[in-house]
Motif scaffolding. Structure first.
Motif, PDB file in Angstrom:
ATOM      1  N   LYS A  85       0.830  -1.205   0.000  1.00  0.00           N
ATOM      2  CA  LYS A  85       0.000   0.000   0.000  1.00  0.00           C
ATOM      3  C   LYS A  85       0.863   1.253   0.000  1.00  0.00           C
ATOM      4  CE  LYS A  85      -4.376  -1.602   1.899  1.00  0.00           C
ATOM      5  NZ  LYS A  85      -5.482  -1.281   2.822  1.00  0.00           N
ATOM      6  N   ASN A  86       0.384   2.251  -0.708  1.00  0.00           N
ATOM      7  CA  ASN A  86       1.031   3.549  -0.712  1.00  0.00           C
ATOM      8  C   ASN A  86       0.269   4.510   0.176  1.00  0.00           C
ATOM      9  OD1 ASN A  86       3.075   2.923  -2.544  1.00  0.00           O
ATOM     10  ND2 ASN A  86       1.736   3.310  -4.302  1.00  0.00           N
ATOM     11  N   THR A  87       0.962   5.462   0.753  1.00  0.00           N
ATOM     12  CA  THR A  87       0.327   6.509   1.540  1.00  0.00           C
ATOM     13  C   THR A  87       0.313   7.785   0.708  1.00  0.00           C
ATOM     14  OG1 THR A  87       1.058   5.559   3.628  1.00  0.00           O
ATOM     15  CG2 THR A  87       0.448   7.871   3.655  1.00  0.00           C
ATOM     16  N   VAL A  88      -0.884   8.319   0.516  1.00  0.00           N
ATOM     17  CA  VAL A  88      -1.050   9.495  -0.328  1.00  0.00           C
ATOM     18  C   VAL A  88      -1.796  10.557   0.450  1.00  0.00           C
ATOM     19  CG1 VAL A  88      -1.981  10.378  -2.503  1.00  0.00           C
ATOM     20  CG2 VAL A  88      -1.153   8.030  -2.367  1.00  0.00           C
ATOM     21  N   LEU A  89      -1.347  11.803   0.339  1.00  0.00           N
ATOM     22  CA  LEU A  89      -1.972  12.907   1.052  1.00  0.00           C
ATOM     23  C   LEU A  89      -2.818  13.747   0.106  1.00  0.00           C
ATOM     24  CD1 LEU A  89      -2.156  14.648   3.710  1.00  0.00           C
ATOM     25  CD2 LEU A  89      -0.269  15.988   2.775  1.00  0.00           C
ATOM     26  N   LEU A  90      -4.089  13.926   0.459  1.00  0.00           N
ATOM     27  CA  LEU A  90      -4.951  14.877  -0.239  1.00  0.00           C
ATOM     28  C   LEU A  90      -5.125  16.075   0.675  1.00  0.00           C
ATOM     29  CD1 LEU A  90      -7.055  15.911  -2.280  1.00  0.00           C
ATOM     30  CD2 LEU A  90      -8.758  14.543  -1.080  1.00  0.00           C
ATOM     31  N   SER A  91      -4.723  17.239   0.220  1.00  0.00           N
ATOM     32  CA  SER A  91      -4.779  18.424   1.066  1.00  0.00           C
ATOM     33  C   SER A  91      -5.403  19.575   0.293  1.00  0.00           C
ATOM     34  CB  SER A  91      -3.373  18.803   1.536  1.00  0.00           C
ATOM     35  OG  SER A  91      -3.406  19.958   2.341  1.00  0.00           O
ATOM     36  N   GLU A  92      -6.387  20.233   0.910  1.00  0.00           N
ATOM     37  CA  GLU A  92      -7.048  21.387   0.303  1.00  0.00           C
ATOM     38  C   GLU A  92      -7.088  22.538   1.299  1.00  0.00           C
ATOM     39  OE1 GLU A  92     -10.576  19.888  -2.554  1.00  0.00           O
ATOM     40  OE2 GLU A  92     -10.846  19.360  -0.447  1.00  0.00           O
ATOM     41  N   PRO A  93      -6.815  23.772   0.862  1.00  0.00           N
ATOM     42  CA  PRO A  93      -7.015  24.911   1.761  1.00  0.00           C
ATOM     43  C   PRO A  93      -8.444  24.905   2.287  1.00  0.00           C
ATOM     44  CG  PRO A  93      -5.883  25.595  -0.240  1.00  0.00           C
ATOM     45  CD  PRO A  93      -6.328  24.171  -0.460  1.00  0.00           C
ATOM     46  N   TYR A  94      -8.634  25.310   3.536  1.00  0.00           N
ATOM     47  CA  TYR A  94      -9.948  25.199   4.181  1.00  0.00           C
ATOM     48  C   TYR A  94     -11.071  25.859   3.381  1.00  0.00           C
ATOM     49  CZ  TYR A  94      -9.518  30.072   5.739  1.00  0.00           C
ATOM     50  OH  TYR A  94      -9.406  31.433   5.783  1.00  0.00           O
ATOM     51  N   ASN A  95     -10.761  26.947   2.662  1.00  0.00           N
ATOM     52  CA  ASN A  95     -11.808  27.650   1.915  1.00  0.00           C
ATOM     53  C   ASN A  95     -12.110  27.005   0.568  1.00  0.00           C
ATOM     54  OD1 ASN A  95      -9.327  28.373   0.879  1.00  0.00           O
ATOM     55  ND2 ASN A  95      -9.849  30.520   0.553  1.00  0.00           N
ATOM     56  N   LYS A  96     -11.379  25.937   0.234  1.00  0.00           N
ATOM     57  CA  LYS A  96     -11.640  25.197  -1.001  1.00  0.00           C
ATOM     58  C   LYS A  96     -12.336  23.860  -0.731  1.00  0.00           C
ATOM     59  CE  LYS A  96      -9.487  28.235  -3.592  1.00  0.00           C
ATOM     60  NZ  LYS A  96     -10.244  29.113  -4.522  1.00  0.00           N
ATOM     61  N   ASN A  97     -12.228  23.375   0.491  1.00  0.00           N
ATOM     62  CA  ASN A  97     -12.822  22.083   0.825  1.00  0.00           C
ATOM     63  C   ASN A  97     -14.331  22.222   1.001  1.00  0.00           C
ATOM     64  OD1 ASN A  97     -13.705  20.223   3.413  1.00  0.00           O
ATOM     65  ND2 ASN A  97     -12.429  19.128   1.949  1.00  0.00           N
ATOM     66  N   ILE A  98     -15.073  21.332   0.372  1.00  0.00           N
ATOM     67  CA  ILE A  98     -16.532  21.433   0.350  1.00  0.00           C
ATOM     68  C   ILE A  98     -17.134  21.355   1.744  1.00  0.00           C
ATOM     69  CG2 ILE A  98     -18.625  20.137  -0.275  1.00  0.00           C
ATOM     70  CD1 ILE A  98     -17.640  21.986  -2.441  1.00  0.00           C
ATOM     71  N   PHE A  99     -16.707  20.386   2.556  1.00  0.00           N
ATOM     72  CA  PHE A  99     -17.294  20.242   3.891  1.00  0.00           C
ATOM     73  C   PHE A  99     -17.012  21.473   4.738  1.00  0.00           C
ATOM     74  CE2 PHE A  99     -17.326  18.971   8.345  1.00  0.00           C
ATOM     75  CZ  PHE A  99     -18.559  18.345   8.435  1.00  0.00           C
ATOM     76  N   MET A 100     -15.780  21.981   4.685  1.00  0.00           N
ATOM     77  CA  MET A 100     -15.421  23.159   5.470  1.00  0.00           C
ATOM     78  C   MET A 100     -16.160  24.404   4.988  1.00  0.00           C
ATOM     79  SD  MET A 100     -13.482  22.212   7.905  1.00  0.00           S
ATOM     80  CE  MET A 100     -12.809  23.747   8.513  1.00  0.00           C
ATOM     81  N   LYS A 101     -16.394  24.514   3.682  1.00  0.00           N
ATOM     82  CA  LYS A 101     -17.152  25.651   3.149  1.00  0.00           C
ATOM     83  C   LYS A 101     -18.563  25.675   3.733  1.00  0.00           C
ATOM     84  CE  LYS A 101     -17.036  26.812  -1.252  1.00  0.00           C
ATOM     85  NZ  LYS A 101     -16.411  28.143  -1.395  1.00  0.00           N
ATOM     86  N   GLY A 102     -19.195  24.515   3.792  1.00  0.00           N
ATOM     87  CA  GLY A 102     -20.549  24.434   4.341  1.00  0.00           C
ATOM     88  C   GLY A 102     -20.583  24.691   5.832  1.00  0.00           C
ATOM     89  N   PHE A 103     -19.559  24.189   6.548  1.00  0.00           N
ATOM     90  CA  PHE A 103     -19.461  24.429   7.989  1.00  0.00           C
ATOM     91  C   PHE A 103     -19.289  25.915   8.289  1.00  0.00           C
ATOM     92  CE2 PHE A 103     -16.081  24.976  11.346  1.00  0.00           C
ATOM     93  CZ  PHE A 103     -16.962  25.005  12.421  1.00  0.00           C
ATOM     94  N   LEU A 104     -18.357  26.566   7.596  1.00  0.00           N
ATOM     95  CA  LEU A 104     -18.081  27.973   7.845  1.00  0.00           C
ATOM     96  C   LEU A 104     -19.232  28.878   7.407  1.00  0.00           C
ATOM     97  CD1 LEU A 104     -14.316  27.991   6.820  1.00  0.00           C
ATOM     98  CD2 LEU A 104     -15.248  28.167   9.138  1.00  0.00           C
ATOM     99  N   ALA A 105     -20.098  28.357   6.531  1.00  0.00           N
ATOM    100  CA  ALA A 105     -21.291  29.100   6.121  1.00  0.00           C
ATOM    101  C   ALA A 105     -22.486  28.802   7.027  1.00  0.00           C
ATOM    102  CB  ALA A 105     -21.646  28.770   4.672  1.00  0.00           C
TER     103      ALA A 105
END
Length: 420
Positions: free
Chosen positions: A256-276
């Motif tokens: 297995k490989n370890t892969v990181l998915l990282s998005e700035p908080y204002n680009k991530n869909i879940f965080m956008k809805g939370f902050l709104a």
């Protein structure tokens, strides 16, 4: 008997469930993904203990802290792993080392947020980092009570309403209890969080080519392929934090490989809805535990605005504000923390959530109507899109900034040419 007619009147702390002597109350999830108590009328003996431990019905007086600090953990590694300054770990480690128990929120194997306890310093890592989902308390209050009665020290951390529920559940003050809450904006729906993860898995499972490695497609089969979730990864710094998922995926050769998915908080869909504020619990719009009414000994949180108050200590690695609310809190060992005195007024400038509930918006009801018919992503994007006029203003403003910088550059180049 607990009977929830208005959902704003329940914060979901589960104190009533755990205190009921007949065990006739259970928590059931509603259509918005939040848990609410439901009582069996045939078993209920009308003792009213459930109402006596309800933090909405039995609210405490408003308070102001005794002492206020800007703080961060002296251990750089712990600080980087934490959402802000690593103060929670600094508070918890002495409790563990004295044979105590620490309660906090962690992810379970299905990436749901649950309350649990640990008895080792190593176990504290599961509690580090913000988790923007309402945790399931389960029987944590009852477990804490058992430890307290055994004479063991207990640190219990949670949202202000959870701490208020714990205090009422215990029905007496325990000298061996240190209660720690945090500055809370509001708790998002566990149901929406589950929907977000399911949509993410479906999206990645259907991708023919990975955004991470086009030559080696990554296909996620289940939620168990996620090995780590961080709501507040500091790859881009403390202020510009990122939402990050670490994936553990097959490489085609049995490993297995370890892969990181990282998005700035204002680009991530879940965080956008939370902050709104689209899917916070109804009680969060009329929080019963603002103004330090929870009864906690200590309140911690991000010291937003520290760059304006004490710029000399702002290194963008994370600074906590630490509010000492009781005499017990004053006796804490602060040896592993760097403390800088500040004021409650200065903390409030960047943390209005200490005293104010979020405002209920029309978009919240629209969110639940739309998300049941379309994808979470399209619903959140639709409801968080800025009005056309506002977008035009931003475009014009940015254009003017670009023109000004261009003219400034040309002027500078002309001046340099003349000097030569």
């Amino acid at each position: 008997m607990i009977n929830i007619e208005d959902k704003k009147q329940c914060c979901g702390c589960s104190a009533c469930v755990q205190r009921c002597p007949k065990q006739c109350i259970v928590m059931k999830e509603d259509e918005e993904g939040f848990l609410y108590p439901v009582a069996d009328k045939d078993v209920c003996i009308d003792c009213n203990l459930c109402e006596q431990v309800c933090p909405v019905l039995r609210q405490r007086e408003e308070r102001e802290p005794l002492d206020v600090y800007a703080a961060f953990n002296k251990n750089e590694e712990v600080r980087i792993q934490s959402s802000s300054g690593g103060v929670f770990t600094a508070l918890a480690e002495p409790i563990i080392k004295e044979g105590g128990v620490v309660f906090g929120a962690r992810f379970n194997e299905d990436w749901e947020v649950v309350h649990d306890y640990v008895e080792t310093v190593e176990g504290l890592s599961a509690f580090r980092g913000s988790k923007y989902v309402q945790s399931r308390i389960g029987c944590a209050f009852s477990q804490a009570e058992q430890f307290l009665k055994q004479g063991r020290k207990v640190l219990f951390s949670g949202t202000p309403c959870q701490i208020a529920g714990l205090k009422l559940f215990l029905r007496k003050e325990y000298e061996n209890l240190l209660s720690v809450d945090f500055i809370c904006h509001g708790v998002p729906s566990p149901g929406v969080w589950r929907q977000y993860l399911n949509e993410f898995i479906a999206l990645m499972g259907n991708k023919k080519n990975s955004v991470f490695s086009p030559s080696k497609p990554i296909v996620l089969n289940s939620i168990r392929d996620i090995s780590r979730i961080e709501f507040r990864n500091k790859r881009l710094g403390w202020k510009k934090y990122s939402f990050a998922l670490t994936l553990s995926v097959p490489d085609g050769h049995g490993a297995k490989n370890t892969v990181l998915l990282s998005e700035p908080y204002n680009k991530n869909i879940f965080m956008k809805g939370f902050l709104a504020d689209l899917y916070l619990r109804p009680s969060c719009y009329a929080c019963p535990s603002k103004c330090l009414k929870s009864g906690s000994d200590v309140t911690i949180g991000d010291y937003w605005g520290i760059q304006n108050v004490k710029p000399e200590i702002d290194d963008d690695k994370g600074i906590c504000c630490l509010l000492v609310n009781s005499d017990k809190g004053k006796n804490i060992l602060f040896a592993s923390m760097e403390l800088i005195g500040t004021s409650f007024a200065e903390v409030l400038q960047g943390n209005p959530s200490l005293i104010k509930s979020v405002v209920l918006k029309n978009e919240r009801s629209q969110f639940y109507k739309q998300s049941s018919q379309t994808s979470l992503t399209s619903t959140i994007l639709d409801l968080t899109r800025l009005p056309l006029l506002f977008r035009c203003k931003i475009y014009i403003y940015n254009l003017l900034l670009w023109v000004r910088s261009l003219l400034s550059f040309k002027y500078k180049m002309g001046s340099d040419y003349e000097d030569k």
